[in-house]
Design a protein around this motif. Sequence first.
Motif, PDB file in Angstrom:
ATOM      1  N   UNK A 198       0.822  -1.217   0.000  1.00 20.30           N
ATOM      2  CA  UNK A 198       0.000   0.000   0.000  1.00 20.30           C
ATOM      3  C   UNK A 198       0.861   1.274   0.000  1.00 20.30           C
ATOM      4  N   UNK A 199       1.914   1.288   0.801  1.00 18.72           N
ATOM      5  CA  UNK A 199       2.779   2.463   0.834  1.00 18.72           C
ATOM      6  C   UNK A 199       3.499   2.635  -0.494  1.00 18.72           C
ATOM      7  N   UNK A 200       3.979   1.518  -1.045  1.00 22.22           N
ATOM      8  CA  UNK A 200       4.644   1.584  -2.354  1.00 22.22           C
ATOM      9  C   UNK A 200       3.673   2.063  -3.432  1.00 22.22           C
ATOM     10  N   UNK A 201       2.399   1.688  -3.312  1.00 21.19           N
ATOM     11  CA  UNK A 201       1.375   2.152  -4.268  1.00 21.19           C
ATOM     12  C   UNK A 201       1.323   3.681  -4.284  1.00 21.19           C
ATOM     13  N   UNK A 202       1.380   4.287  -3.084  1.00 17.49           N
ATOM     14  CA  UNK A 202       1.343   5.752  -3.002  1.00 17.49           C
ATOM     15  C   UNK A 202       2.617   6.367  -3.579  1.00 17.49           C
ATOM     16  N   UNK A 203       3.764   5.760  -3.313  1.00 13.12           N
ATOM     17  CA  UNK A 203       5.034   6.252  -3.863  1.00 13.12           C
ATOM     18  C   UNK A 203       4.980   6.212  -5.399  1.00 13.12           C
ATOM     19  N   UNK A 204       4.509   5.086  -5.931  1.00 13.65           N
ATOM     20  CA  UNK A 204       4.491   4.926  -7.385  1.00 13.65           C
ATOM     21  C   UNK A 204       3.465   5.868  -8.033  1.00 13.65           C
ATOM     22  N   UNK A 205       2.347   6.151  -7.328  1.00 13.46           N
ATOM     23  CA  UNK A 205       1.397   7.141  -7.854  1.00 13.46           C
ATOM     24  C   UNK A 205       2.089   8.505  -7.996  1.00 13.46           C
ATOM     25  N   UNK A 206       2.952   8.836  -7.037  1.00 14.62           N
ATOM     26  CA  UNK A 206       3.764  10.063  -7.175  1.00 14.62           C
ATOM     27  C   UNK A 206       4.689   9.977  -8.382  1.00 14.62           C
ATOM     28  N   UNK A 207       5.313   8.816  -8.558  1.00 13.76           N
ATOM     29  CA  UNK A 207       6.215   8.636  -9.711  1.00 13.76           C
ATOM     30  C   UNK A 207       5.439   8.878 -11.008  1.00 13.76           C
ATOM     31  N   UNK A 208       4.217   8.330 -11.084  1.00  4.58           N
ATOM     32  CA  UNK A 208       3.397   8.506 -12.285  1.00  4.58           C
ATOM     33  C   UNK A 208       3.116   9.988 -12.518  1.00  4.58           C
ATOM     34  N   UNK A 209       2.697  10.688 -11.446  1.00  4.33           N
ATOM     35  CA  UNK A 209       2.369  12.099 -11.636  1.00  4.33           C
ATOM     36  C   UNK A 209       3.614  12.914 -12.011  1.00  4.33           C
ATOM     37  N   UNK A 210       4.741  12.597 -11.392  1.00  5.18           N
ATOM     38  CA  UNK A 210       5.972  13.338 -11.714  1.00  5.18           C
ATOM     39  C   UNK A 210       6.433  13.033 -13.132  1.00  5.18           C
ATOM     40  N   UNK A 211       6.213  11.780 -13.565  1.00  2.00           N
ATOM     41  CA  UNK A 211       6.605  11.417 -14.933  1.00  2.00           C
ATOM     42  C   UNK A 211       5.764  12.174 -15.959  1.00  2.00           C
ATOM     43  N   UNK A 212       4.520  12.492 -15.582  1.00  2.00           N
ATOM     44  CA  UNK A 212       3.659  13.253 -16.486  1.00  2.00           C
ATOM     45  C   UNK A 212       3.944  14.750 -16.400  1.00  2.00           C
ATOM     46  N   UNK A 213       4.749  15.156 -15.430  1.00  2.00           N
ATOM     47  CA  UNK A 213       5.069  16.583 -15.261  1.00  2.00           C
ATOM     48  C   UNK A 213       6.579  16.795 -15.163  1.00  2.00           C
ATOM     49  N   UNK A 214       7.319  16.149 -16.051  1.00  2.00           N
ATOM     50  CA  UNK A 214       8.774  16.375 -16.066  1.00  2.00           C
ATOM     51  C   UNK A 214       9.014  17.826 -16.466  1.00  2.00           C
ATOM     52  N   UNK A 215       9.944  18.470 -15.801  1.00  2.00           N
ATOM     53  CA  UNK A 215      10.267  19.868 -16.108  1.00  2.00           C
ATOM     54  C   UNK A 215       9.057  20.787 -15.987  1.00  2.00           C
ATOM     55  N   UNK A 216       8.140  20.453 -15.089  1.00  2.00           N
ATOM     56  CA  UNK A 216       7.007  21.343 -14.847  1.00  2.00           C
ATOM     57  C   UNK A 216       6.627  21.263 -13.377  1.00  2.00           C
ATOM     58  N   UNK A 217       6.961  22.290 -12.633  1.00  2.00           N
ATOM     59  CA  UNK A 217       6.669  22.286 -11.206  1.00  2.00           C
ATOM     60  C   UNK A 217       5.176  22.461 -10.947  1.00  2.00           C
TER      61      UNK A 217
END
Lengths: 400, 400
Positions: A300-319
């Motif tokens: 469950x905790x890793x699920x939340x970490x990876x959801x962040x990874x997904x969102x950050x991957x969709x917003x590379x170079x965009x804060x």
Amino acid sequence: MIKIAVMGYGTIGSGVVEVLETNRDSIAKRVGEEVEVKYVLDLRDFPGDPIEKKIVHDYKDITADEEVKIVVETMGGVEPAFTFVKAMLEAGKSVTTSNKALVAEKGAELLAVAKEKNVNFMFEASVGGGIPIIRSINECLTADKIEEITGILNGTTNYMLTRMANEGLEFADVLKDAQDKGYAEKDPTADVEGFDACRKIAILTSLVAGKQVDFEKIHTEGITKISAVDFKYAKAMGRSIKLLATSRQADGTYSALVAPHLLSPEHPLYSVNDVFNAVFVHGNVLGDAMFYGSGAGKLPTASAVVADVVEMAKHLDQNIPVEWSKEELPLADYKKNEKRFFVRTEADEAAVKAAFGEVELVHADGISGEMGFVTGNMTEAAYEEKAAKLGKVLQMIRLA
Amino acid sequence: MIKIAVMGYGTIGSGVVEVLETNRDSIAKRVGEEVEVKYVLDLRDFPGDPIEKKIVHDYKDITADEEVKIVVETMGGVEPAFTFVKAMLEAGKSVTTSNKALVAEKGAELLAVAKEKNVNFMFEASVGGGIPIIRSINECLTADKIEEITGILNGTTNYMLTRMANEGLEFADVLKDAQDKGYAEKDPTADVEGFDACRKIAILTSLVAGKQVDFEKIHTEGITKISAVDFKYAKAMGRSIKLLATSRQADGTYSALVAPHLLSPEHPLYSVNDVFNAVFVHGNVLGDAMFYGSGAGKLPTASAVVADVVEMAKHLDQNIPVEWSKEELPLADYKKNEKRFFVRTEADEAAVKAAFGEVELVHADGISGEMGFVTGNMTEAAYEEKAAKLGKVLQMIRLA
């Protein structure tokens, strides 16, 4: 292909690698391209592990590699995590962490670095494990002024309290069992004294207020003094005992508290049991809402970490802006908050009435040599004054 | 300053205007600039209302105004909402709607238009009112394969079932009261027959699967046949009766169902009462999670609409991808799903055993001339066959 690095190959870090592998296809679909772990930073080697060849021991191997766009931090503790995370952000990499100690203390600073470098610093997994409470505050409940957040934010203590409630066990026995099962650490202080929940409510309150909450200024009581006798009274009242971490805002003034509470069956957190976490939110237009889920655990905790990874991957170079400045949020004195108090005392009824006026007596089976009662509504300060006058107080638990 | 238009000045539309006014400052802070309503489209005039001068009667007044970047649709129904919304998207404006009928039928098509025009089409308020379940699926639980979504998605029927449970009332009496209170519409069919919940689970399932669910293919039973006698049996079993809308995925095959269920106290939706909604989600790595809140009502629903406005304002001229293609998602036959069934029959125990084998008898106080029992685990198809063999079946409610 997006390359990422994982710092810390313990329970959560290995969970992140596992989730990325298990859901490789659905994650690639979400992101628009595949996500691959290029490095795993750990002091140890892992001979025979599939990630063996990805292990590095020096974080500078990661900062130096421009191909790595996203870094996961799952080491825990403030240092060296802070040094490593800051270096990653300064090297232009987005970072997600599950580390509440780091976020509670350095969140505002790391968000500022991320903003400056036009990358992202995310920490969904730092509070409530798999429950998406951070993203809910930052991105979902944005139409509201949030007036209250109250959470069961520590799975270890909730598991212990659930077992005490169900089996009539004492704190010490349940703690030993929780340690044997791996739910509690060898040194359980951070959990059972409420320090972990305190850091988490500090993070949530900082996000709601947009300013830095100093978690050391939140009055925090753990569950170490909760006994089997308390649960007998709780049962007589039809209430459950939960460690609540709460913060409230009225007219721009915030107050916060971590302490065990006696919850009525009508309370939305009443039946949150075992290792589950839940967060109750009251917004000025939304009204009441509640988020419930696995608050801890590898996947469950890793699920939340990876959801962040997904969102950050969709917003590379965009804060993605997050309001949380370094300016300290002043907290109001929790002693001004009004509530009702359950009290156990060796004093007699006449003394109770002399100190507290009219109270509701609570009779629990098989208890002698003491009495239990519930006070009327009063401030914490007023309670303390009356309790001092009464003396012989064995226990006090707040009602919620 | 971001200018928006509101189409439909009924309960939700006026709520949106109210929320934007009430939380003007905090919303401006979130967006980065002020949000102002420039037009309100309605057939009526509103003399004396603060929005009086903003009223327009022709949607083309809005499409023609390039200053308007975001449009809120709160009219309800498929037409003319679809024509208006499509025209707004084609004119390069982002649109948010609270209209589940529109989204269930035209969601995929409108998302495609939004993508083509590089704007956004959002619909957080179309399911679960103030509960951020759409954003949770699209943006929070992105690391998971979602294997089950089960919701109490209709506040009207949940209010009615709660009153029947608490007060022993019959369906017809509770319906009349709900209509008098404004919780149920004059023509309550969409709510009490489950059609509203059906459209909502169709939307959630479409988002999870990324394909179009034809809501007409979801087997749907409402609550019109639930009686005070059923609640006597429910009480005897220690269960609550809730209208559940559910969809499950196993090995890429989806099935869906809307029907009343008998919930055990351990079920996360057991104690969701009154007009509240809740959605249970099971992810393959997250495990169980639950989202709870006001599922309807002026301000909670408006809160969700305005949260969409905030997100769209932060993403002007930037389409946020949502996976939901027009390709139809084939649904598996719900009759293949296994569960247990509660049955009331006028047949005798011997006949029950002959048809169903071993069952659990349920004895409820003050009931005569019939018997109640719970079957073992079996498919819906097997249940139907056995029930036909038994005959004299007065009621069947599924267990959850």
